[in-house]
Design a protein around this motif. Structure first.
Motif, short mmCIF file in Angstrom:
data_model
loop_
_atom_site.label_atom_id
_atom_site.label_comp_id
_atom_site.label_asym_id
_atom_site.label_seq_id
_atom_site.Cartn_x
_atom_site.Cartn_y
_atom_site.Cartn_z
N SER A 143 -38.77 -62.20 -32.11
CA SER A 143 -40.01 -62.19 -31.33
C SER A 143 -39.94 -63.26 -30.25
O SER A 143 -39.54 -64.39 -30.51
CB SER A 143 -41.20 -62.47 -32.24
N GLU A 144 -40.35 -62.90 -29.06
CA GLU A 144 -40.34 -63.86 -27.95
C GLU A 144 -41.39 -64.96 -28.15
O GLU A 144 -41.40 -65.95 -27.44
CB GLU A 144 -40.53 -63.14 -26.61
N ARG A 145 -42.29 -64.75 -29.15
CA ARG A 145 -43.30 -65.79 -29.39
C ARG A 145 -42.77 -66.90 -30.29
O ARG A 145 -43.26 -68.01 -30.26
CB ARG A 145 -44.54 -65.16 -30.03
N CYS A 146 -41.81 -66.57 -31.16
CA CYS A 146 -41.25 -67.54 -32.11
C CYS A 146 -39.72 -67.43 -32.14
O CYS A 146 -39.15 -67.02 -33.15
CB CYS A 146 -41.79 -67.29 -33.52
N PRO A 147 -39.05 -67.78 -31.04
CA PRO A 147 -37.61 -67.49 -30.98
C PRO A 147 -36.70 -68.58 -31.57
O PRO A 147 -35.54 -68.31 -31.88
CB PRO A 147 -37.35 -67.37 -29.47
N SER A 148 -37.21 -69.81 -31.73
CA SER A 148 -36.29 -70.94 -32.01
C SER A 148 -35.58 -70.84 -33.35
O SER A 148 -34.41 -71.21 -33.47
CB SER A 148 -37.06 -72.27 -31.95
#
Ligand code: NAD
Length: 499
Positions: A175-180
């Motif tokens: 997800s680009e919201r939680c990528p780390s």
């Protein structure tokens, strides 16, 4: 401002498309990083490199691949706090919940340490005169995982573990919201001995997903996210000749029988309804008491429990029950649905509207809400709210409660609270839902079983993790062999490991 990367060919590399998305801190509303959105050219190059790397990885014996999983598991344990903090920082869930997110993913990696057992084929000795038949499970090649925001560690681990242990290369699009977290996991896998190129983490949005779906090298797609996107991805992947399993949204009902322990049922509803701010595909969002007395007893117990819930940032530690929701848009949508519940005549018993936290006024916090006397035509019943909102639908009989659950378009999880084994058994046998809890509110199966919903909660075939995942990520080849003569002399006497 931190600029995040992709992880390609064993290294963190900057994006080259020039396009980025903001990664927010949901507790403050501030942008904490920007994540690159991969172009089609970047995706295609990463897939081509993965295809090259897969050849040697697929030929590596299963036990050696399993040893990478073993080292990976140790590294996840060693980095547990670091990973959990990354989950909480981008998602907003409490640190305890962040640890749970990592832990439930790690448990799938633990099963992958025994992958050789699950990859064994079949053998028929003397299927005809001098004829043997055997079946092999071979990797598919390059496969893709596309994952949602709400479990930034667990679901990428569910995807990468079985796919890689089976000898595939994987393109993971978190997800680009939680990528780390996915980038951190890729670095740990490299440290564990995974060859470069076998796992490529590519960040992006719809453009990146479509490029993956249209790339001919990609053989299979494992998706988890909302139902409309699951259905879209399933259709496009299947149309392009790929194997696809796409898991979608949910509306999980919990039936409370008159003989249930009401305190335990109320505790379960509060944890399963409001934990992680309701942002779980296995959250209980609908309480279904049987009988008015049961309903009243529940309301009496739920009100103080819900009013006492502590909402705050993960940095407040153990003093918080749940954190913010993921985006401003999500916060607005949830508040809008609560308004619609009031307008459509539900009884708002605990009102979470207008919640604000001093010092975090720009964070995406939503107070807990509890609706009684909800009916199936209301939007709060029909929609997956994915927020801290519990709805109670009163029913007269067990059959009515069962029918309500079965008529719902979703079929991810469900639960029944009762003291009667016969009722529980009947429910488990008849209900058309994939995962069932008996006096257990969030029945996410252990990692050596398998996870998957029914109806509009899943499209495609086979479940996630457990033996099903190894079937999904391999294809069967069956050989019929006849040998006319053989060399029956000579031998090797050294006790050595497999190459
Ligand atoms: P989402 O569908 O918005 O996004 C999931 C993934 O799809 C992301 O990687 C995203 O970048 C990508 N995506 C989004 N829009 C797309 C589009 N138009 N075309 C192609 N790709 C697109 O889901 P989310 O908001 O990240 O996650 C929450 C949802 O996931 C909820 O509905 C929840 O129930 C569901 N979920 C289901 C399960 C399960 O196992 N059934 C588990 C966790 C979450």
């Amino acid at each position: 401002m931190e600029e995040l990367s992709h992880f390609i060919n064993g290294a963190l590399v900057k994006g080259t498309s020039g396009n980025f998305a903001d990664v927010f801190n949901p507790a403050t509303g501030e942008v904490q990083a920007k994540v690159p959105l991969a172009s089609e050219a970047e995706i295609n190059a990463a897939i081509a490199a993965a295809a090259e790397a897969q050849v040697a990885w697929g030929a590596t014996n299963p036990q050696r691949r399993a040893r990478v999983m073993m080292a990976f598991g140790h590294l996840i344990n060693k980095n547990m706090e670091h990973l959990a903090e990354a989950v909480s920082r981008e998602h907003g869930k409490t640190l305890a919940d962040g640890r749970g997110d990592v832990q439930r993913g790690l448990e799938v990696i633990e099963v992958c340490m025994g992958a050789p057992t699950l990859l064994k084929g079949e053998f028929t000795d003397d299927g005809g005169p001098g004829i043997d038949l055997y079946s092999m499970r071979q990797p598919l090649g390059v496969v893709a995982g596309i994952t949602p925001f709400n479990f930034p560690a667990m679901i990428p681990l569910w995807k990468m573990g079985p796919a890689l242990a089976s000898g595939n290369a994987m393109i993971l699009k978190p997800s680009e919201r939680c990528p780390s977290t996915s980038l951190m996991l890729a670095e740990l896998l490299k440290e564990a001995g995974l060859p470069d190129g076998v796992l490529q983490v590519i960040n992006g949005d719809k453009g990146a997903v479509d490029a993956i779906l249209d790339n001919e090298t990609v053989q299979a797609v494992g998706f988890v996210g909302s139902t409309p996107i699951a259905q879209y991805i399933y259709g496009r992947a299947a149309n392009n000749g790929k194997r696809a399993q796409c898991f979608g949204g949910a509306k999980n009902h919990m039936i409370i029988m008159p003989d249930a322990d009401m305190d335990k049922a109320a505790d379960a509803l509060v944890g399963a309804g409001f934990g992680a701010a309701g942002e779980r595909c296995m959250a209980i969002s609908v309480a279904v008491p049987v009988g008015e007395t049961t309903a009243d007893a529940l309301v009496e117990r739920l009100i103080p429990r819900i009013e006492n819930l502590k909402v705050g940032p993960y940095t407040a530690g153990d003093d918080v029950d749940f954190g913010p929701v993921i985006t401003k848009a999500s916060q607005d949508r949830i508040n809008g649905l609560v308004e619609s519940g009031v307008e459509q005549g539900a009884d708002l018993v605990v009102d979470g509207r207008g919640f604000s936290l001093q010092g975090y006024e720009n964070g995406y916090f939503v107070g807990p809400s509890f609706f009684d006397r909800v009916t199936p035509e209301m939007d709060i019943y029909k929609e997956e709210i994915f927020g801290p909102v519990l709805s109670q639908v009163r029913t007269e009989t067990y059959e009515e409660a069962l029918k309500l659950t079965m008529d719902n378009q979703y079929g991810n999880g469900t639960a029944i609270f009762t003291a009667d084994g016969d009722t529980a058994r009947d429910f488990a046998n008849r209900v058309n839902v994939g995962m069932v809890g008996i006096n257990f509110p969030i029945p996410v199966p252990l990692s050596y079983h398998t996870f998957g919903g029914w109806k509009k909660s899943a499209f495609g075939d086979l479940n996630q993790y457990g033996p099903d995942a190894f079937r999904f990520y391999t294809k069967t080849k069956t050989v019929t062999a006849r040998w006319f003569s053989g060399i029956k002399e000579g031998g090797e006497f050294a006790f050595k490991a497999m190459d």
